[in-house]
Motif scaffolding. Structure first.
Motif, PDB file in Angstrom:
ATOM      1  N   MET A   1       0.780  -1.177   0.038  1.00  0.00           N
ATOM      2  CA  MET A   1      -0.043  -0.007   0.014  1.00  0.00           C
ATOM      3  C   MET A   1       0.961   1.136  -0.126  1.00  0.00           C
ATOM      4  N   SER A   2       0.309   2.349  -0.929  1.00  0.00           N
ATOM      5  CA  SER A   2       0.957   3.539  -0.737  1.00  0.00           C
ATOM      6  C   SER A   2       0.161   4.631  -0.765  1.00  0.00           C
ATOM      7  N   THR A   3       0.360   5.751   0.016  1.00  0.00           N
ATOM      8  CA  THR A   3      -0.821   6.772   0.034  1.00  0.00           C
ATOM      9  C   THR A   3       0.147   7.873  -0.970  1.00  0.00           C
ATOM     10  N   LEU A   4      -0.859   8.410  -1.892  1.00  0.00           N
ATOM     11  CA  LEU A   4      -0.192   9.254  -2.905  1.00  0.00           C
ATOM     12  C   LEU A   4      -0.468  10.761  -2.590  1.00  0.00           C
ATOM     13  N   ASP A   5      -0.219  11.801  -3.092  1.00  0.00           N
ATOM     14  CA  ASP A   5      -0.792  12.970  -3.101  1.00  0.00           C
ATOM     15  C   ASP A   5      -2.042  13.172  -3.663  1.00  0.00           C
ATOM     16  N   SER A   6      -2.939  14.140  -3.211  1.00  0.00           N
ATOM     17  CA  SER A   6      -4.254  13.816  -3.558  1.00  0.00           C
ATOM     18  C   SER A   6      -4.780  14.266  -4.979  1.00  0.00           C
ATOM     19  N   THR A   7      -3.745  14.588  -5.751  1.00  0.00           N
ATOM     20  CA  THR A   7      -4.394  15.009  -7.348  1.00  0.00           C
ATOM     21  C   THR A   7      -4.592  13.779  -7.913  1.00  0.00           C
ATOM     22  N   LEU A   8      -5.777  13.851  -8.841  1.00  0.00           N
ATOM     23  CA  LEU A   8      -6.074  12.731  -9.663  1.00  0.00           C
ATOM     24  C   LEU A   8      -5.711  12.757 -10.974  1.00  0.00           C
ATOM     25  N   LYS A   9      -4.889  13.796 -11.492  1.00  0.00           N
ATOM     26  CA  LYS A   9      -4.408  13.915 -12.900  1.00  0.00           C
ATOM     27  C   LYS A   9      -3.720  12.795 -13.222  1.00  0.00           C
ATOM     28  N   PRO A  10      -2.735  12.043 -12.470  1.00  0.00           N
ATOM     29  CA  PRO A  10      -2.295  10.524 -12.959  1.00  0.00           C
ATOM     30  C   PRO A  10      -3.160   9.646 -13.132  1.00  0.00           C
ATOM     31  N   TRP A  11      -4.546   9.799 -12.348  1.00  0.00           N
ATOM     32  CA  TRP A  11      -5.290   8.535 -12.313  1.00  0.00           C
ATOM     33  C   TRP A  11      -6.515   8.905 -13.062  1.00  0.00           C
ATOM     34  N   ASN A  12      -6.459   9.622 -14.239  1.00  0.00           N
ATOM     35  CA  ASN A  12      -7.529   9.715 -15.301  1.00  0.00           C
ATOM     36  C   ASN A  12      -6.869   9.837 -16.678  1.00  0.00           C
ATOM     37  N   THR A  13      -7.191   9.209 -17.467  1.00  0.00           N
ATOM     38  CA  THR A  13      -6.458   9.220 -18.663  1.00  0.00           C
ATOM     39  C   THR A  13      -6.966  10.738 -19.560  1.00  0.00           C
ATOM     40  N   PHE A  14      -7.979  11.066 -19.156  1.00  0.00           N
ATOM     41  CA  PHE A  14      -8.380  12.471 -19.789  1.00  0.00           C
ATOM     42  C   PHE A  14      -7.473  13.657 -19.111  1.00  0.00           C
ATOM     43  N   GLN A  15      -6.553  13.440 -18.328  1.00  0.00           N
ATOM     44  CA  GLN A  15      -5.709  14.236 -17.635  1.00  0.00           C
ATOM     45  C   GLN A  15      -6.092  15.477 -17.361  1.00  0.00           C
TER      46      GLN A  15
ATOM     47  N   ALA B   1      -8.524  14.838  -5.007  1.00  0.00           N
ATOM     48  CA  ALA B   1      -9.393  13.723  -3.878  1.00  0.00           C
ATOM     49  C   ALA B   1      -9.099  14.116  -2.388  1.00  0.00           C
ATOM     50  N   ALA B   2      -9.799  13.888  -1.550  1.00  0.00           N
ATOM     51  CA  ALA B   2      -9.499  13.708  -0.029  1.00  0.00           C
ATOM     52  C   ALA B   2      -8.097  12.934   0.223  1.00  0.00           C
ATOM     53  N   GLU B   3      -8.242  12.003  -0.473  1.00  0.00           N
ATOM     54  CA  GLU B   3      -6.923  10.857  -0.229  1.00  0.00           C
ATOM     55  C   GLU B   3      -6.967   9.961  -1.239  1.00  0.00           C
ATOM     56  N   VAL B   4      -5.966   9.450  -1.827  1.00  0.00           N
ATOM     57  CA  VAL B   4      -5.679   8.306  -2.710  1.00  0.00           C
ATOM     58  C   VAL B   4      -4.870   7.158  -2.443  1.00  0.00           C
ATOM     59  N   ASN B   5      -5.433   6.075  -2.287  1.00  0.00           N
ATOM     60  CA  ASN B   5      -4.734   4.837  -1.840  1.00  0.00           C
ATOM     61  C   ASN B   5      -4.548   3.825  -2.971  1.00  0.00           C
ATOM     62  N   VAL B   6      -3.445   3.171  -2.975  1.00  0.00           N
ATOM     63  CA  VAL B   6      -3.266   2.241  -3.890  1.00  0.00           C
ATOM     64  C   VAL B   6      -3.309   0.801  -3.338  1.00  0.00           C
TER      65      VAL B   6
END
Length: 345
Positions: A1-15, A20-25
């Motif tokens: 598990m890793s906690t990332l910065d809350s930006t969603l730009k790397p996680w949507n291919t529309f860029q 988000a409040a939090e992103v967890n892998v």
């Protein structure tokens, strides 16, 4: 598990820029259950994503985003078929490549479809004459209420055209953690769409089908790593015989496909193209100049740009052909998914 910065730009291919409040892998069902329960305890919405290749973030997401990276490819076989158990976080195209290199054909028509394996049953992905429903044996889901993994047979999944039970009764409270595929050892090529019809059915090999599918998709579809997009933005519309015949009488060359239920499927890209919308722009969003079915983030588009563009495309096609397009892409608002048709109508 890793906690990332809350930006969603790397996680949507529309860029698109969204947070988000939090992103967890996530790498296991146990982790997934833990974070989901944590979100419930905090009365916080949670969103499960694979590779974000089929989502449009309308705004910032106020909760936790869980990135599914549950891996594993397990292969069993009997005299007639290979039985595959695939972790939901595996990349779909890489799975196709891996199986083909291992001498296991059957997925070559579905090459280069973006996203993870876990997303495949939700959409009942399909391309070039093959749909997931034809090769799916079961889907394993994590029931967040019980904490247990349940197995749904292919029949239980209620597959339809770009549809399944995972868009309805199983949309909330469950997460896909694995998919079972059944690939027959007696390989039968499917050469009914696109340039595949030019291949010789008696001598063609799986690798040739794979190569041709990759060539066709690469020639039409922009690479999301270079130009933000979510692949095919709209579903191919299903219309009545009356509507289909009216279009065919005006445009004899129109691609029209009969369905088992008596209705007809049209090619959304062809309809959009006939409305002279290739290259059409709203703000930073545009209809792709080579494939009208794809909307792109051409120049730092906002979600509002994409929505306005989709609305214009739907309206023009509907007025000209009496065929009303529905987005294939999922629209995500602050607290979860919204009805995409409602947003652009």
């Amino acid at each position: 598990m890793s906690t990332l910065d809350s930006t969603l730009k790397p996680w949507n291919t529309f860029q698109l820029e969204a947070r988000a409040a939090e992103v967890n892998v996530i790498s296991s069902p146990d982790e997934l259950l833990h974070y989901w329960q944590e979100s419930r305890r905090l009365s916080q919405p949670a969103l499960l994503l694979g590779e974000g290749s089929n989502v449009l973030f309308l705004e910032d997401f106020v909760g936790r985003v869980l990135i599914n990276r549950i891996k594993g490819i397990h292969i069993a076989e009997d005299a007639l078929a290979w039985h595959l158990h695939i972790g939901a976080g595996e990349n779909w195209h890489q799975l196709v490549v891996h199986l083909l290199s291992s001498g296991i054909p059957g997925l070559e028509n579905l090459a280069m479809i973006p996203g993870c394996v876990g997303s495949a049953p939700i959409q009942n992905i399909g391309a070039y004459g093959v749909e997931l429903s034809q090769i799916c044996e079961y889907v394993d889901v994590l029931n967040f209420s019980s904490g247990k993994i349940e197995r749904l047979s292919a029949a239980d999944c209620l597959f339809g055209y770009r549809d399944s039970i995972f868009k309805h009764q199983y949309q909330t409270g469950y997460a896909i953690v694995a998919v079972g595929l059944l690939l027959a050892k007696k390989w039968v090529p499917v050469l009914t769409y696109g340039d595949l019809v030019n291949l010789e059915v008696t001598t063609v090999q799986p690798q040739q089908v794979f190569d041709e599918v990759c060539r066709m998709r690469s020639s039409k579809l922009p690479d999301p790593k270079k130009i933000g997009n979510a692949g095919s933005f709209f579903k191919n519309p299903v219309v009545t015989t009356e509507t289909a015949m009216a279009i065919k009488s005006r445009y004899p060359q129109a691609p029209v496909y009969s369905l088992d239920d008596g209705n007809f499927k049209l090619a959304a890209g062809w309809l959009i193209d006939r409305c002279d919308l290739k290259g059409y722009r709203v703000g930073g969003a545009a209809v792709h100049s080579q494939q009208a079915l794809v909307l792109i983030n051409e120049n730092n588009a906002s979600a509002n740009d994409v929505v306005a563009l989709a609305r214009e495309v739907r309206q023009r096609v509907g007025e000209k052909f009496n065929a009303w397009l529905e987005p294939e892409v999922r629209f995500i608002a602050a607290e979860g998914e919204k009805d995409a048709v409602g947003v652009i109508s």
